[in-house]
Design a protein around this motif. Structure first.
Motif, mmCIF file in Angstrom:
data_model
loop_
_atom_site.group_PDB
_atom_site.id
_atom_site.type_symbol
_atom_site.label_atom_id
_atom_site.label_comp_id
_atom_site.label_asym_id
_atom_site.label_seq_id
_atom_site.Cartn_x
_atom_site.Cartn_y
_atom_site.Cartn_z
ATOM 1 N N THR A 32 8.928 -2.101 20.740
ATOM 2 C CA THR A 32 7.982 -2.597 20.143
ATOM 3 C C THR A 32 7.822 -1.629 18.847
ATOM 4 O OG1 THR A 32 6.967 -3.565 21.946
ATOM 5 C CG2 THR A 32 5.399 -2.995 20.099
ATOM 6 N N VAL A 33 7.675 -2.107 17.526
ATOM 7 C CA VAL A 33 7.339 -1.061 16.570
ATOM 8 C C VAL A 33 5.841 -1.304 15.778
ATOM 9 C CG1 VAL A 33 8.092 -0.855 14.185
ATOM 10 C CG2 VAL A 33 9.933 -1.454 15.775
ATOM 11 N N VAL A 34 5.249 -0.290 15.708
ATOM 12 C CA VAL A 34 3.825 -0.487 15.330
ATOM 13 C C VAL A 34 3.901 -0.075 13.951
ATOM 14 C CG1 VAL A 34 1.504 0.305 15.742
ATOM 15 C CG2 VAL A 34 2.977 -0.142 17.556
ATOM 16 N N ILE A 35 3.049 -0.888 12.870
ATOM 17 C CA ILE A 35 3.056 -0.644 11.452
ATOM 18 C C ILE A 35 1.807 0.010 11.241
ATOM 19 C CG2 ILE A 35 3.536 -1.447 9.234
ATOM 20 C CD1 ILE A 35 6.192 -1.328 10.727
ATOM 21 N N SER A 36 1.672 1.268 10.628
ATOM 22 C CA SER A 36 0.211 1.498 10.421
ATOM 23 C C SER A 36 0.025 1.862 8.968
ATOM 24 C CB SER A 36 -0.176 2.769 11.377
ATOM 25 O OG SER A 36 0.126 2.492 12.526
ATOM 26 N N SER A 37 1.024 1.588 8.008
ATOM 27 C CA SER A 37 0.337 2.163 6.492
ATOM 28 C C SER A 37 0.920 0.864 5.859
ATOM 29 C CB SER A 37 1.181 3.479 5.982
ATOM 30 O OG SER A 37 2.661 2.946 5.804
ATOM 31 N N SER A 38 0.186 0.989 4.240
ATOM 32 C CA SER A 38 0.440 -0.157 3.335
ATOM 33 C C SER A 38 1.952 -0.155 3.159
ATOM 34 C CB SER A 38 -0.387 -0.172 2.145
ATOM 35 O OG SER A 38 -0.141 1.154 1.536
ATOM 36 N N GLN A 39 2.364 0.928 3.034
ATOM 37 C CA GLN A 39 4.071 1.018 2.471
ATOM 38 C C GLN A 39 4.792 0.500 3.465
ATOM 39 O OE1 GLN A 39 1.737 3.521 2.285
ATOM 40 N NE2 GLN A 39 1.872 4.753 0.617
ATOM 41 N N ALA A 40 4.522 0.784 4.610
ATOM 42 C CA ALA A 40 5.271 0.356 5.955
ATOM 43 C C ALA A 40 4.970 -1.369 5.830
ATOM 44 C CB ALA A 40 4.991 0.768 7.004
ATOM 45 N N ALA A 41 3.923 -1.573 5.860
ATOM 46 C CA ALA A 41 3.415 -3.045 5.818
ATOM 47 C C ALA A 41 4.219 -3.835 4.741
ATOM 48 C CB ALA A 41 2.291 -3.115 5.712
ATOM 49 N N GLU A 42 4.430 -3.340 3.473
ATOM 50 C CA GLU A 42 5.099 -3.895 2.481
ATOM 51 C C GLU A 42 6.696 -4.138 2.998
ATOM 52 O OE1 GLU A 42 4.231 -2.696 -1.269
ATOM 53 O OE2 GLU A 42 6.138 -3.175 -2.229
ATOM 54 N N LEU A 43 7.006 -3.220 3.601
ATOM 55 C CA LEU A 43 8.703 -3.283 4.266
ATOM 56 C C LEU A 43 8.740 -4.568 4.978
ATOM 57 C CD1 LEU A 43 9.689 0.257 4.928
ATOM 58 C CD2 LEU A 43 10.418 -0.893 3.087
ATOM 59 N N ILE A 44 7.769 -4.798 5.889
ATOM 60 C CA ILE A 44 7.597 -5.744 6.889
ATOM 61 C C ILE A 44 7.432 -7.345 6.087
ATOM 62 C CG2 ILE A 44 6.693 -6.984 8.891
ATOM 63 C CD1 ILE A 44 8.002 -4.537 9.649
ATOM 64 N N PHE A 45 6.411 -7.158 5.363
ATOM 65 C CA PHE A 45 6.182 -8.468 4.683
ATOM 66 C C PHE A 45 6.647 -8.918 3.375
ATOM 67 C CE2 PHE A 45 1.618 -7.511 6.918
ATOM 68 C CZ PHE A 45 1.933 -8.314 8.092
ATOM 69 N N LYS A 46 7.431 -7.976 2.767
ATOM 70 C CA LYS A 46 7.780 -8.336 1.735
ATOM 71 C C LYS A 46 9.238 -8.002 1.557
ATOM 72 C CE LYS A 46 7.013 -7.415 -3.348
ATOM 73 N NZ LYS A 46 6.254 -6.706 -4.320
ATOM 74 N N THR A 47 9.913 -6.856 1.488
ATOM 75 C CA THR A 47 11.173 -6.228 1.535
ATOM 76 C C THR A 47 12.151 -7.041 2.691
ATOM 77 O OG1 THR A 47 10.273 -4.019 0.932
ATOM 78 C CG2 THR A 47 12.510 -4.197 1.166
ATOM 79 N N HIS A 48 11.394 -7.130 3.826
ATOM 80 C CA HIS A 48 12.392 -7.792 4.856
ATOM 81 C C HIS A 48 11.549 -8.804 5.411
ATOM 82 C CE1 HIS A 48 14.935 -4.120 4.360
ATOM 83 N NE2 HIS A 48 13.896 -3.500 4.635
ATOM 84 N N TRP A 87 -5.950 -3.322 10.900
ATOM 85 C CA TRP A 87 -7.212 -2.502 11.033
ATOM 86 C C TRP A 87 -7.243 -1.110 10.729
ATOM 87 C CZ3 TRP A 87 -8.910 1.661 13.790
ATOM 88 C CH2 TRP A 87 -10.329 1.596 14.285
ATOM 89 N N ALA A 88 -5.944 -0.505 10.902
ATOM 90 C CA ALA A 88 -5.581 0.890 10.737
ATOM 91 C C ALA A 88 -5.502 0.994 9.156
ATOM 92 C CB ALA A 88 -4.776 1.618 11.522
ATOM 93 N N ILE A 89 -4.675 0.167 8.809
ATOM 94 C CA ILE A 89 -4.482 0.064 7.159
ATOM 95 C C ILE A 89 -5.867 0.086 6.531
ATOM 96 C CG2 ILE A 89 -3.113 -1.151 5.603
ATOM 97 C CD1 ILE A 89 -1.091 -1.756 7.564
ATOM 98 N N GLY A 90 -6.692 -0.870 6.779
ATOM 99 C CA GLY A 90 -7.826 -1.081 6.180
ATOM 100 C C GLY A 90 -8.852 0.313 6.058
ATOM 101 N N ARG A 91 -8.434 1.126 7.173
ATOM 102 C CA ARG A 91 -9.369 2.252 7.118
ATOM 103 C C ARG A 91 -8.645 3.413 6.968
ATOM 104 N NH1 ARG A 91 -13.919 1.297 11.609
ATOM 105 N NH2 ARG A 91 -13.987 -1.003 11.657
ATOM 106 N N ASP A 92 -7.467 3.569 6.193
ATOM 107 C CA ASP A 92 -6.568 4.552 5.961
ATOM 108 C C ASP A 92 -7.380 5.414 4.775
ATOM 109 O OD1 ASP A 92 -4.687 6.312 5.094
ATOM 110 O OD2 ASP A 92 -2.995 4.827 5.064
ATOM 111 N N PRO A 93 -7.824 6.625 5.101
ATOM 112 C CA PRO A 93 -8.348 7.375 4.071
ATOM 113 C C PRO A 93 -7.429 7.745 3.128
ATOM 114 C CG PRO A 93 -8.159 8.696 6.157
ATOM 115 C CD PRO A 93 -7.530 7.177 6.311
#
Ligand code: HEM
Length: 524
Positions: free
Chosen positions: A81-97, A407-413
């Motif tokens: 399992t891979v857990v994604i917790s930042s907007s940059q990493a989310a972009e890799l999942i949802f856009k780049t790949h 949830w974590a990405i929405g609260r990333d300081p």
């Protein structure tokens, strides 16, 4: 001359030896050590990291990511399992790949409820899913269809306002959680099965949906240790089979009622105005509406699977977002007043809000965005990798579960500054970040190919319900609870709802006569 030749030969030999050495070194460095999986907490044999998830996995994973990074490995039982917790990493999942991560991990519960993954949310990425998705977006959830259901939303809201008026007159404490869930149920049921649906069918179906949701949200050990499945240690398989069978019987009954009504030409209009009616009118047609792909045809199973998926997705997410939005407004009277003032400046106090007014409520938009930032209904967006991939230097193997912690990405300081945990809608005044999946720091509806298909419908429902209920009523917490003390604890399941029911006392704030008039119009 002879010496020069020998020197040349030696120089050549030295050059080739150096090249050979460098090549060997290169191969050794880059091929003998394959990239490693992302870092993460060490797994135990057999159960992996299941024991550390706790009761609120989205919070546990957020804090683990602080140590291990925003691309983190876990082992859930035997499943990588891979857990994604930042907007940059989310972009890799949802856009780049995006194509690589366009599947969802399959669970036993979804297998049963989606007739073997024949719906939309858990269908395997490929031509079948593409056709079903196109069918849903173009035939059930297009802008014109969202508009078409406006009359239904008005009728349902009219009835809710009417019952709250009674509670207001007697200063009754209202279970707002229940009101919002019932309202959403009513809306989604009538949208799916038509306004004239049989009341018994509605009751039976809702009971089964509740059981189905509980089963789908339950932690099923067999999803992570598949070899345990035949033993059914938790008794879930038995309950799933029973619930699926009962649900299928109710669905079949509703389908037959619609078919008979259609044959008697009694409900031509009615059929066209519900998801089931629209789908039945397309029975036996190719799923590819252009007719290029004759292999996939809309049959009974497809219709039932789509209905189950759409129903579940629409019901749960809307009710939960509404519940959190109300909780935040009750906790922040300043924001509540701003919303009421804005609505009043557009609508006045002599009539109820209409859907056409929604476009003029800019502050309400900020409140909805801020609610979705702090409380995305699906805290962990589930995907699955379709092939081995190296992402950001890490190896992610085929069929890994990918959980994007929205949830974590929405609260990333780092993105939302030091007040990331505070409900402060004004943060969006100078910030053009939008919820529609283009900006990966705010992804309540997911993003990419598999983003939510019901976003437009969801946003209209949330804005309308909020606007109506705060325009028609002032709300007060019961038992002298001060706003800041309102309990905001969450529980985790399929989604992340409030742990405790939200109670409040309504008092009418717009002219009683206009409220009554509208409720009468809606119900006569
Ligand atoms: C506020 C309301 C809603 C929220 C927060 C929400 C959230 C989400 C999220 C996070 C996903 C996963 C997206 C991804 O993997 O990238 C999703 C998928 C989906 N949603 Fe929604 N949703 C809402 C309302 C609705 C409504 C009203 C419907 C239908 C009437 C709906 C139908 C679906 C379906 C069918 C999928 C699966 C799409 C696919 O796999 O291709 N949702 N939703």
């Amino acid at each position: 001359m002879g010496l020069a030749i020998i020197a040349n030969i030696m120089a050549m030999a030295l050059l080739f030896t150096s090249i050979y050495f460098l090549c060997t070194l290169f191969i050794f460095l880059f091929h003998s050590k394959p990239p490693l999986p992302p870092p993460g907490p060490p797994p135990l044999p057999l159960i992996g990291n299941l024991h550390i998830l706790g009761k609120l996995p989205h919070r546990t994973l957020q804090s683990l990511a602080k140590t291990h990074g925003s691309i983190m490995s876990l082992k859930l039982g035997q499943v990588p399992t891979v857990v994604i917790s930042s907007s940059q990493a989310a972009e890799l999942i949802f856009k780049t790949h995006d194509v690589v991560f366009a599947n969802r991990a399959k669970t036993e519960a979804y297998d049963y409820f989606s007739y073997g993954f024949k719906g939309i949310a858990f269908a395997e990425y490929g031509p079948y899913w593409r056709h079903v998705r196109k069918l849903c977006t173009s035939q059930l959830l297009s802008s014109s269809k969202v508009e078409m259901f406006g009359g239904l939303r008005k009728r349902v809201m009219g009835s809710v306002v009417k019952s709250l008026e009674k509670a207001s007159a007697s200063r009754e404490i209202v279970n707002l959680s229940e009101v919002l869930h019932k309202l959403t149920e009513d809306l989604v049921f009538k949208m799916t099965f038509g306004s004239d649906s049989n009341k018994d069918d509605a009751f039976n179906y809702m009971e089964l949906v509740q059981e189905g949701m509980a089963l789908a949200g339950a932690f099923n050990i067999a999803d992570y240790l598949p070899w345990l499945r035949p033993f059914d240690l938790q008794g879930l398989t038995r309950r799933l089979k029973k619930c699926r069978k009962a649900m299928d019987e109710v669905l079949e009954k509703i389908l037959k009622e619609h078919e008979e009504a259609h044959q008697n030409q009694k409900a031509e209009k009615e059929n066209g105005e519900s998801f089931i009616g629209i789908l039945l009118s397309m029975m036996d047609q190719p799923m590819d509406l252009h007719g290029h792909d004759k292999q996939h045809v809309i049959d009974r199973t497809t219709i039932k699977a789509i209905i189950v998926d759409m129903f579940g997705a629409a019901l749960e997410a809307n009710a939960i977002v509404l519940e959190w939005a109300f909780s935040e407004l009750l906790r922040h009277p300043r924001v509540m007043k701003n919303v009421q003032d804005e609505i009043e400046s557009v609508v006045g106090r002599n009539r109820m809000v209409e859907e056409t007014d929604l476009l003029n409520f800019n502050y309400l938009d900020l409140v909805v965005k801020e609610t979705l930032r702090l409380h995305p209904a699906g805290a962990l967006i589930p995907r699955e990798s379709r092939e081995d991939i190296i992402m950001d230097g890490y190896f992610i193997e085929k069929k890994s579960i990918v959980l994007v912690n929205s949830w974590a990405i929405g609260r990333d300081p780092k993105v939302w500054s030091d007040n990331a945990e505070t409900f402060y809608p004004e943060r969006f005044l100078d910030n053009k970040v939008d919820v529609r999946g283009q900006h990966h720091q705010l992804i309540p509806f997911g993003s990419g190919r598999r983003r939510c298909v019901g976003m437009q419908m969801g946003l209209v429902i949330i804005k309308l319900v909020l606007a109506q209920l705060v325009h028609c009523f002032d709300w007060e917490l019961p038992h002298g609870i001060s706003p800041i003390d309102l309990d905001m604890t969450e529980k985790f399941g399929l989604t992340v709802p409030r742990a405790k029911q939200l109670l409040a006392i309504p008092s009418s704030r717009i002219l009683q006569s206009s409220c009554r008039l509208v409720s009468q119009i809606c119900y006569d």
